[in-house]
Design a protein around this motif. Sequence first.
Motif, short mmCIF file in Angstrom:
data_model
loop_
_atom_site.label_atom_id
_atom_site.label_comp_id
_atom_site.label_asym_id
_atom_site.label_seq_id
_atom_site.Cartn_x
_atom_site.Cartn_y
_atom_site.Cartn_z
N ARG A 64 6.55 -6.37 17.05
CA ARG A 64 5.93 -6.12 16.02
C ARG A 64 5.93 -5.22 15.41
O ARG A 64 5.27 -4.05 16.59
N ILE A 65 6.64 -5.47 14.33
CA ILE A 65 7.20 -3.47 14.18
C ILE A 65 6.32 -3.05 12.38
O ILE A 65 6.25 -3.69 11.89
N LEU A 66 5.50 -1.12 12.83
CA LEU A 66 5.33 -0.70 11.31
C LEU A 66 6.76 -0.31 11.07
O LEU A 66 7.06 0.30 12.03
N ALA A 67 7.14 -0.39 9.95
CA ALA A 67 8.18 -0.16 9.21
C ALA A 67 7.75 0.62 7.84
O ALA A 67 6.83 0.55 7.59
N VAL A 91 3.16 5.78 20.56
CA VAL A 91 4.55 5.03 20.31
C VAL A 91 4.87 4.56 21.03
O VAL A 91 5.53 4.73 22.02
N ALA A 92 4.72 3.32 21.38
CA ALA A 92 6.20 2.15 22.42
C ALA A 92 7.56 2.45 22.57
O ALA A 92 7.87 2.90 23.51
N ALA A 93 7.95 2.60 21.17
CA ALA A 93 8.92 2.49 20.90
C ALA A 93 9.79 2.45 19.30
O ALA A 93 8.71 2.22 18.47
N LEU A 94 10.68 3.41 19.38
CA LEU A 94 11.03 3.02 17.97
C LEU A 94 12.00 1.61 17.97
O LEU A 94 13.29 1.65 18.77
N ALA A 95 11.94 0.68 16.25
CA ALA A 95 12.86 -0.49 17.24
C ALA A 95 13.59 -0.23 16.16
O ALA A 95 14.22 0.52 15.11
N ALA A 96 15.56 -1.15 16.78
CA ALA A 96 16.32 -0.92 15.65
C ALA A 96 17.50 -2.15 15.66
O ALA A 96 16.99 -3.25 16.90
N TRP A 97 17.94 -2.79 14.67
CA TRP A 97 18.65 -3.92 15.15
C TRP A 97 19.87 -3.64 15.77
O TRP A 97 20.34 -4.39 16.60
N LEU A 98 20.15 -2.57 15.63
CA LEU A 98 21.51 -2.74 16.55
C LEU A 98 21.45 -1.25 17.47
O LEU A 98 20.82 -0.24 17.31
N ASP A 99 21.86 -1.57 19.17
CA ASP A 99 21.54 -0.50 19.90
C ASP A 99 21.95 0.84 19.76
O ASP A 99 21.29 1.36 20.73
N ARG A 100 23.75 0.77 19.32
CA ARG A 100 23.57 2.54 19.00
C ARG A 100 22.72 2.88 17.64
O ARG A 100 22.19 4.65 18.02
N ASP A 101 21.50 2.38 17.25
CA ASP A 101 20.86 3.01 16.37
C ASP A 101 18.81 3.43 17.27
O ASP A 101 18.22 3.97 16.39
N LEU A 102 19.06 3.03 18.48
CA LEU A 102 17.61 2.96 19.24
C LEU A 102 17.96 4.68 19.41
O LEU A 102 18.79 5.27 19.56
N TYR A 148 5.83 -5.92 10.15
CA TYR A 148 7.05 -6.86 10.07
C TYR A 148 6.85 -7.86 11.65
O TYR A 148 6.44 -7.36 12.79
N ARG A 149 6.68 -9.34 11.84
CA ARG A 149 6.54 -10.30 12.77
C ARG A 149 7.78 -11.07 12.78
O ARG A 149 7.98 -12.19 12.69
N SER A 180 13.82 6.15 8.14
CA SER A 180 13.07 5.19 7.32
C SER A 180 13.51 4.12 8.76
O SER A 180 14.90 3.80 9.43
N ILE A 181 12.28 4.06 9.27
CA ILE A 181 12.12 3.88 10.84
C ILE A 181 11.15 2.28 11.28
O ILE A 181 10.75 1.40 9.96
N GLY A 182 11.43 2.03 12.10
CA GLY A 182 10.32 0.63 12.76
C GLY A 182 9.85 1.27 13.85
O GLY A 182 10.25 1.39 14.76
N LEU A 183 8.14 1.30 13.84
CA LEU A 183 7.87 1.95 14.89
C LEU A 183 6.91 0.19 15.59
O LEU A 183 6.29 -0.14 14.96
N VAL A 184 7.31 0.31 17.27
CA VAL A 184 6.18 -0.38 18.18
C VAL A 184 5.45 0.25 19.03
O VAL A 184 5.63 1.24 19.17
N ALA A 185 4.26 -0.34 18.30
CA ALA A 185 2.91 0.47 18.99
C ALA A 185 2.41 -0.12 20.55
O ALA A 185 2.71 -1.44 21.01
#
Lengths: 266, 588
Positions: free
Chosen positions: B257-260, B285-296, B251-252, B305-310
């Motif tokens: 750039r999130i690898l889902a 893995v630079a970060a794991l992304a989330a919409w809500l901060d509490r899900d980080l 996703y962009r 089900s995750i989002g990975l930022v490389a």
Amino acid sequence: MNHLQALEAHSIFILREAYAKLGRLGLLWSIGKDSTVLLWLAKKAFFGRCPFPFIHVDTSYKIPEMIVWRDKIAAELGLELIVHQNVKALAEGMGPQQGRLVCCRALKTDALNEMTRERGFDGLIVGVRRDEEGSRSKERVFSERNREDEWDYANQPPELWGQFKTDFPQGHHIRVHPLLQWCELDIWRYIEREGMPLIDLYFARDGERYRSLGCAPCTGRIKSQARTIPEIIAELERTSVGERAGRAQDQEDAYAMQKLRRDGYM
Amino acid sequence: MTLSTDLTADLTADRIAAPNCAADKSRELFKLVFVGHVDHGKSTVLGRLLLDAGALPQGAVDRVKTVAAETGQPFEPAHLLDAFEEERRQGITIDSTQLQFRTARRGYVVIDAPGHKEFLKNMISGASEAEAAFLVVDAQRGVEEQTRRHARMLSLLGVNQVGLVVNKMDLAGWDQQVFERIAGELTEFLQAVGLTPAVATPVAALEGDNVSRPSARLAWFRGPTLLEALDGLTKISPDAGPLRLPLQAVYRFDERRILAGRVESGAVRRGEEILISPGGKRTKVAALAAWLDRDLREQAGPGESIGLVAADEFFNRRGEIVSRPDDAPLVTDRFKASLFWMGRRPLQIKRRYKLKLATAEAEAEVAQILRLVDSSTLKPLAADRGEIGADETAEVEIRLQKPLALDLFSRSKATGRFVIVDGFDVAGGGVVTSAEEGLTAESGFFEGALRARCEVFEEFYYDLGEMNVNKAPGPRPLYGVGDPTPLKGRSYEYPEFFDIVVFRDKMVVKIRRGLVAGLTPLDQHAYEGLPMVNGRGFALQVKSTEDWRLARAEWAEMTPEAEPLLAARWLDFTAYRRIPFGRGDLVI
């Protein structure tokens, strides 16, 4: 992962599969608790974006508070909202007095099918659950509808290992069901956990509340003192009455839902 | 409008379960399927179980009772599950039903699978999700065709925990010998397909004998009731195995750039090094992304089900698999598999089908049928007839039109199984039983069915200890069209536009702006005035169309004895390569 986390993760997986594999996609938002959970899951699946429109099939008989709340939340969350009515049937005076199933068919099924065709949707995300009633308990996660929007329930394709029906002839569409394995209590526990927005018709006022939302003339309130989510959960943990007992159209005939859904009802 | 539905009227505190909802927030949920031959009573057993557990809403039970009364039929617990009008009329289950209920121990999702031969695909859909299965057998009729076929399918689907239910004991005179004979026969068959039954129990479901309560009529039976047998099964913990994260999408939506995708096994942690196959790109893995901060979060495990930022941006796409670099999936374009077919028309050998494995798709063909068996009798069928019919299982060799990242099923379930699509329908499925290492051993390029092995991006160094030129260890990537290539390494640097001539595969790979532009067979490639290198990265001294013609002719005739001479005439080692010093794993 606990049970709610597992449900959430699986639903997000399904939403992302739908977005990756189906062309034009929309989410049916009935304003009720289930499709509002779906909305919330879509925000999570796509990191705050909702890359498809939200569709409300408005029979014009909805409980008025639903419309007010719909517009408020759509504005707050920046949703692309499509409201569709079967204008022709309404102009001709369609209503529940003509028979509940006739009315459901015209104002919900036909309206939905008309909108699907007009907009050329390949996929519609719908918040139905297996535990709601019998024909839904046999649904697939990706469920094909033909050009006439019919569901060939006696001949459903295999669905295994997270491989869904993503190949179908042009003009057909897929109903995507991310909440299929959730049950009513899961929905409430998730709403509680997430602290997400929810219309207040579900909470008791004057000893009554709605357990399931629909059109005003055909949806009954139940007797209840539950004013908060924990109270609703406590109440549901102890009841043996079905969730849709207050939905008059279901009671018309033993196979009412099967027949409605065969023709494209959600 | 107010209906007379009164929730407060039914506040009995001693219920076994809340209707329809099996799990509370934290308790485990167990997925269980009931299978077996048509008419042996699966739906009745399950209907009885749910009824006894109080797991059905009053409305549903009332509706079934009303229909029974209207049609003058006795109350049939199966109708609690067989919701379709056609199912109740014909007394068979057409499609799988899933319902939930709860015991004191845990929650269950129970799946009622149809037993009719015609609906095997529906049985497979239901059973594929299950953690355990109960095979239901009619005491009077004994083991039949679908009993055995379902047992075979369970073993193929990887459902290894199986229990036996001998139903309709009333029709067999409550006879202990009947029960023992059937249980013995079935155990023998299960063992032939690699399964060992965990438990066997006799019941008479219509009246509820030994379903959730022991029965005096089965007093000779010392084992558990069906309900106790359920609770006796072991929950298989989520797969801790190697990290497998098949990508669903990239996703962009914003600057990220999130690898889902969903973590199928293992764990992924922030800061850790990962490999993305089949591309073979390595990053962190630079970060794991989330919409809500509490899900980080810092890490994610199986099922999430995750989002990975490389850390590095590569050209990634759906179908690739994220793993640890030292524990990667195989990358291959051929493998052996156990396959089951449920299509309306037979699978034809050497015909193109779409194969879907995790989130990847590839065109595929069955190159060879190694063994064909009737899934019920296990009798071998003539494998040379070139097709696999409905309800048959086979050992096959599959060839893909492009290499995919995959695993042996025994190593990783989610990335070791696949389905085959014929036309618009999923018509077959299978599990990878053995895979050739061919492509994993060598890096190279592919475009459709075209392949070119090469080592242009391999690092070579002079090992001061061994006094030899060695190849540095590292990933052996495969590049598809559109993939970027690493033009500059420690021991090489190539221009942005050049052609790679792979004589041994008779293929030319075009690199344009650093990206793979495509593969052309050697004899069809025309000299374009761009620099050329051979498959090892040495400059090929071709400066004209005439040179190109000559080079092709001479290399085509190459013998091992002539190779040094040819190399001396055509190749320039130092144009794009140098040899750094190193010792062991240490390279300067």
